[in-house]
Design an enzyme around this catalytic site. Structure first.
Site, short mmCIF file in Angstrom:
data_model
loop_
_atom_site.label_atom_id
_atom_site.label_comp_id
_atom_site.label_asym_id
_atom_site.label_seq_id
_atom_site.Cartn_x
_atom_site.Cartn_y
_atom_site.Cartn_z
CG ASP A 147 -2.10 0.85 1.06
OD1 ASP A 147 -2.20 1.59 0.22
OD2 ASP A 147 -3.31 0.37 1.91
CG ASP A 202 -9.56 2.29 -0.80
OD1 ASP A 202 -8.76 2.25 -1.77
OD2 ASP A 202 -9.89 1.47 0.43
C1 GAL Z 1 -6.37 1.43 1.10
C2 GAL Z 1 -6.38 0.29 0.54
C3 GAL Z 1 -7.14 -0.53 0.60
C4 GAL Z 1 -7.13 -1.12 1.86
C5 GAL Z 1 -6.46 -0.81 3.64
C6 GAL Z 1 -6.17 -0.25 4.55
O1 GAL Z 1 -4.90 2.13 0.85
O2 GAL Z 1 -6.67 0.41 -1.16
O3 GAL Z 1 -7.55 -1.70 -0.97
O4 GAL Z 1 -5.99 -1.70 1.83
O5 GAL Z 1 -5.90 0.92 2.40
O6 GAL Z 1 -5.92 0.41 5.33
#
Ligand code: GAL
Length: 401
Positions: A147, A202
């Site tokens: 991430d 997301d």
């Molecule tokens: C976001 C990511 C999500 C999930 C989340 C967890 O940045 O796009 O899919 O992994 O973090 O905190």
């Protein structure tokens, strides 16, 4: 002289290692990830039960493979800097969990972050990349989602390259999933670094709209579909555009779930389920395990679909398939049913990027409806159908011999 031959050996070792990471994702990866439904609420019992459900639901049989723990599994680093799982949630440790998942014939995925902290505030991998990659290899990790929170001024390509090199050095083949939300055009540089890259922010469990979270928004299925229209040429075997994990079974209507799943298959998207597969109803299960749709997603050509026709309130997406076949997804974006009439002769499909053409006046195709699971005649006749609100009709066209 000695120095030159040492460098040669190093170069050769690196080439060999890189080869080990090739062909891990010749078709878009399929699996399950904890985030969309469980958020930070993850523990070892949940993950074991999900692995069991992956087998008993029939998902494994149709190709779902990776069981991926997203954010919040991490505890503290030990005195030497090695990451430990949260001892309360994962008391048996990650090696035991990986062994359990492997014993089911499945693969184990985990999550980290290129910054100093994950989005959920757990330790990130920045400065610990090689140590973390070694730890994952020791545990038996097969897939890493990486991430982009708390990365400050880091260069995205460089940061993902560092982790990729750390994974190479650790030596265990790992599918590497780049998750920087499409901020730095990962489709332009991701191909040699990872096997898939997120193209947007997301997803939210809604079909059409957006959800505000203060400083950021999450997006409905249609918004994600529309957000990146011109990047299909970057996708192919071992390097996929990733429009995010699925929300099938997370509260949309059956029609919307069916449309969402179909569109992801037309896009050759990774099929990562994000619902509670331990307790899904039969309709959700049927959507996620529709073999004929999955075959469209997993087709050997690995071509991402394109928007082929746009009408007032419906549109058609097309995906060239192996053996001269073609998938078509008729999408109703509206909340009213729509009538579709199509004279095939008037609308040839032309895929200029991948050089495929389908002239229906020159060649006849058999038509199969992949949701009704019925054969519908051929393209010699006018095509007529009705599409329910926020729903799809998906056809596979195969050349008549
Ligand atoms: C976001 C990511 C999500 C999930 C989340 C967890 O940045 O796009 O899919 O992994 O973090 O905190």
């Amino acid at each position: 002289m000695l120095k030159r031959s040492f460098l040669g050996v190093l170069f050769f070792a690196n080439v060999l290692m890189a080869q080990k990471f090739e062909k891990l994702a010749l078709t878009p990866p399929m699996g399950w990830n904890s985030w969309n439904n469980f958020g930070c609420d993850v523990n070892e019992q949940l993950i074991r039960d999900v692995a069991d459900a992956m087998v008993s639901s029939g998902m494994k049989e149709v190709g779902y493979q990776y069981v991926i723990i997203d954010d919040c599994w991490q505890g503290e680093r030990d005195d030497l800097g090695f990451i430990q799982p949260d001892p309360e949630r994962f008391p048996s440790g990650m090696k035991a969990l990986a062994d359990y998942i492997h014993s089911k014939g499945l693969k184990f995925g985990i999550y980290s972050d290129a910054g100093w902290q994950t989005c959920g505030g757990r330790p990130g991998s920045r400065g610990y990349e090689y140590q973390d990659a070694l730890t994952y290899a020791k545990w038996g990790v097969d897939y890493l989602k990486y991430d982009w929170c708390n990365t400050e001024e880091l260069n995205a390509k460089g940061a993902y390259l560092t982790m990729r090199n750390a994974l190479y050095a650790a030596g265990r083949p790992v599918v590497f999933s780049i998750c920087e939300w499409g901020n730095n055009q990962p489709w332009e540089w991701g191909r040699d670094i990872g096997h898939l890259w997120r193209t947007t922010g997301d997803i939210a469990p809604i079909f059409d709209g957006e959800v505000g979270h203060g400083s950021w928004n999450s997006w409905g299925v249609l918004q994600i579909l529309d957000m990146r229209e011109n990047i299909r040429q970057y996708a192919g075997p071992d390097h996929w555009n990733d429009p995010d994990m699925m929300e099938v079974g997370n509260g949309m209507t059956v029609n919307q779930d069916r449309a969402h799943f179909s569109l992801w298959c037309l896009l050759a998207a990774p099929l990562i389920a994000g619902n509670d597969i331990r307790n899904m109803n039969p309709v959700t299960r049927e959507i996620l395990t529709n073999k004929e749709l999955i075959a469209v997603d997993q087709d050997a050509l690995g071509i991402q679909g394109l928007k082929y026709l746009v009408k007032d309130n419906w549109e058609v997406w097309a995906k060239p398939l192996d053996k001269g076949a073609l998938a078509l997804c008729f999408l109703n974006r509206t909340l009213q049913p729509v009538e579709v009439k199509l004279d095939w002769n008037e609308f040839p499909v032309k895929d200029d990027e991948f050089h495929y053409q389908y002239f229906f006046n020159e060649k006849e195709y058999k038509i199969r409806d992949l949701w009704a699971k019925k054969d519908l005649g051929t393209t010699a006749k006018l095509f007529m159908t009705q599409i329910a609100a926020h729903d799809v009709v998906v056809l596979k066209l195969s050349p008549v011999k």
